[in-house]
Design a protein around this motif. Structure first.
Motif, PDB file in Angstrom:
ATOM      1  N   PRO A 198       0.822  -1.211   0.000  1.00 34.24           N
ATOM      2  CA  PRO A 198       0.000   0.000   0.000  1.00 34.24           C
ATOM      3  C   PRO A 198       0.855   1.259   0.000  1.00 34.24           C
ATOM      4  O   PRO A 198       1.947   1.283   0.566  1.00 34.24           O
ATOM      5  N   GLY A 199       0.339   2.293  -0.651  1.00 35.35           N
ATOM      6  CA  GLY A 199       1.014   3.580  -0.667  1.00 35.35           C
ATOM      7  C   GLY A 199       0.921   4.265   0.682  1.00 35.35           C
ATOM      8  O   GLY A 199       0.213   3.812   1.586  1.00 35.35           O
ATOM      9  N   VAL A 200       1.623   5.368   0.822  1.00 31.53           N
ATOM     10  CA  VAL A 200       1.673   6.113   2.084  1.00 31.53           C
ATOM     11  C   VAL A 200       0.263   6.497   2.548  1.00 31.53           C
ATOM     12  O   VAL A 200      -0.088   6.320   3.718  1.00 31.53           O
ATOM     13  N   LYS A 252       4.348  11.603  -4.077  1.00 37.85           N
ATOM     14  CA  LYS A 252       3.103  10.866  -4.225  1.00 37.85           C
ATOM     15  C   LYS A 252       2.736  10.227  -2.899  1.00 37.85           C
ATOM     16  O   LYS A 252       3.522   9.559  -2.272  1.00 37.85           O
ATOM     17  N   ALA A 253       1.509  10.478  -2.490  1.00 37.50           N
ATOM     18  CA  ALA A 253       1.022   9.904  -1.256  1.00 37.50           C
ATOM     19  C   ALA A 253       0.587   8.495  -1.528  1.00 37.50           C
ATOM     20  O   ALA A 253       0.505   7.651  -0.762  1.00 37.50           O
ATOM     21  N   LEU A 304       5.275  12.035   4.500  1.00 39.39           N
ATOM     22  CA  LEU A 304       5.862  12.430   3.216  1.00 39.39           C
ATOM     23  C   LEU A 304       7.167  13.208   3.436  1.00 39.39           C
ATOM     24  O   LEU A 304       7.297  13.909   4.437  1.00 39.39           O
ATOM     25  N   PRO A 305       8.093  13.101   2.490  1.00 39.08           N
ATOM     26  CA  PRO A 305       9.304  13.917   2.570  1.00 39.08           C
ATOM     27  C   PRO A 305       8.939  15.408   2.561  1.00 39.08           C
ATOM     28  O   PRO A 305       7.870  15.782   2.086  1.00 39.08           O
ATOM     29  N   LEU A 364      -2.245  16.627  -1.115  1.00 40.71           N
ATOM     30  CA  LEU A 364      -0.862  16.394  -0.707  1.00 40.71           C
ATOM     31  C   LEU A 364       0.128  16.547  -1.860  1.00 40.71           C
ATOM     32  O   LEU A 364       1.296  16.871  -1.635  1.00 40.71           O
ATOM     33  N   ALA A 365      -0.332  16.349  -3.089  1.00 46.23           N
ATOM     34  CA  ALA A 365       0.543  16.559  -4.247  1.00 46.23           C
ATOM     35  C   ALA A 365       0.887  18.039  -4.406  1.00 46.23           C
ATOM     36  O   ALA A 365       1.986  18.387  -4.825  1.00 46.23           O
ATOM     37  N   LYS A 366      -0.055  18.904  -4.048  1.00 43.96           N
ATOM     38  CA  LYS A 366       0.158  20.351  -4.175  1.00 43.96           C
ATOM     39  C   LYS A 366       0.713  20.966  -2.903  1.00 43.96           C
ATOM     40  O   LYS A 366       1.435  21.952  -2.940  1.00 43.96           O
TER      41      LYS A 366
END
Length: 160
Positions: free
Chosen positions: A84-86, A159-160, A153-154, A114-116
């Motif tokens: 699974p992703g973050v 990408k979350a 996230l960093p 979260l991308a923005k």
């Protein structure tokens, strides 16, 4: 019928359909991506939320003919059951899903935020998530999950 070339979750697809067919129907019926749900069909609940060119949209309202070259993202593109992703990990850790019907849309709306804005304030999370409804009432868990994903996230995001 017209052929549309779509990029969904990083993969190219050709779909023959009518121009007015909602993107939701193409995703579910033609591409067998069933994460986005049909909720109200009026763009009022958010169960069908996906990303289109990085923006969250309610796919029940978007005719396939307007997608163009913009990439489509669905919950299936965030990760897998085994990896699974973050964002998915955060929703699992916070037990944000009760019935699960709204969760895919919630995750995709959070993904676009979260991308923005990889480090949103709680007020920004609440504002961004507002269009999506959860009938089970797990809103507080969903907010905690988005916060958890943002914290994981960093600093520059990703990408979350």
């Amino acid at each position: 019928m017209t052929t549309y070339h779509l990029r969904v979750n990083g993969r190219d697809h050709a779909v023959d359909t009518d121009p007015d067919t909602p993107l939701l129907y193409v995703l579910r019926n033609d591409l067998q991506l069933n994460g986005a749900k049909f909720g109200c069909g009026l763009g009022q609940c958010g169960a069908c939320t996906v990303t289109l060119g990085g923006e969250s949209v309610m796919s029940c309202l978007v005719p396939v003919s307007v997608v163009g070259t913009r990439a489509v993202g669905t919950v299936e593109g965030l990760g897998t059951t085994k990896a699974p992703g973050v964002l998915q990990q955060a929703f699992i850790a916070e037990q944000a899903a009760q019935c699960g019907y709204c969760i895919a849309g919630m995750m995709m709306r959070a993904e676009s935020l979260l991308a923005k804005n990889p480090k949103p304030t709680d007020a920004e999370i609440r504002q961004h998530m507002m269009p999506n409804l959860c009938r089970c009432g797990t809103h507080m868990r969903i907010l905690r999950a988005v916060r958890r994903a943002a914290d994981a996230l960093p600093a520059k995001g990703g990408k979350a």
